[in-house]
Design an enzyme around this catalytic site. Structure first.
Site, PDB file in Angstrom:
ATOM      1  N   ASP A   9      47.346   0.685  -8.495  1.00  0.00           N
ATOM      2  CA  ASP A   9      47.699   0.956  -7.109  1.00  0.00           C
ATOM      3  C   ASP A   9      46.544   0.425  -6.261  1.00  0.00           C
ATOM      4  O   ASP A   9      45.455   0.154  -6.775  1.00  0.00           O
ATOM      5  CB  ASP A   9      47.894   2.464  -6.909  1.00  0.00           C
ATOM      6  N   ASP A  11      45.620   1.451  -2.382  1.00  0.00           N
ATOM      7  CA  ASP A  11      44.983   2.473  -1.552  1.00  0.00           C
ATOM      8  C   ASP A  11      44.631   3.695  -2.385  1.00  0.00           C
ATOM      9  O   ASP A  11      45.487   4.251  -3.065  1.00  0.00           O
ATOM     10  CB  ASP A  11      45.930   2.913  -0.422  1.00  0.00           C
TER      11      ASP A  11
END
Length: 149
Positions: A9, A11
């Protein structure tokens, strides 16, 4: 079995984007007379795409589709201008990605951040250490299309 691919991922995993997200949310909502959000407010409201973040930052009694759309447009303009002001890779991420590349592991990022921002951030901070960037469109409303991003 040798690992050939690692998917991350963006953020909150590879990059700490909280400061720039918070600043950009505030650019969109404060001019409407809404209370500014803190980084902690933003931290607990992120996770389902930027539209949901904006929706959660607008007071319930003012939360209309038109208001969300207006604030979302202003957020994107602000974020596009400042997404690299305070954003930084987390400690240890760059060495990790270099080790993966050296070991022949392809690295991908799957993010719910809108495409332009995700790819710009990855290119800026990671260059050729990330080979594939993909965004999830599960946070779109039924009438939105990819061109709305």
């Amino acid at each position: 079995m040798k690992i050939t691919t690692a998917i991350f991922d963006l953020d909150g995993t590879l990059l700490n984007t909280l400061g720039d997200l918070t600043d950009s949310v505030n650019c969109a909502i404060v001019r409407r007379g809404f209370t500014a959000v803190t980084e902690e407010d933003t931290r607990v409201r992120v996770g389902n795409g930027v539209r949901k973040l904006i929706e959660r930052c607008i007071p319930e009694d003012k939360r209309t589709e038109t208001m969300i759309d207006t604030c979302l447009d202003e957020f994107r303009t602000a974020y596009n201008q400042r997404m690299m002001n305070r954003t930084q890779p987390y400690d240890g991420i760059l060495p990790l990605l270099r080790q993966l590349k050296k070991a022949g592991v392809s690295v991908g990022v799957l993010s719910n951040k809108y495409d332009l921002a995700a790819k710009s951030l990855i290119r800026h901070f990671f260059g050729d250490l990330v080979q594939i960037t993909s965004v999830s469109y599960t946070h779109l409303r039924a009438h939105e299309t990819l061109s709305d991003l």
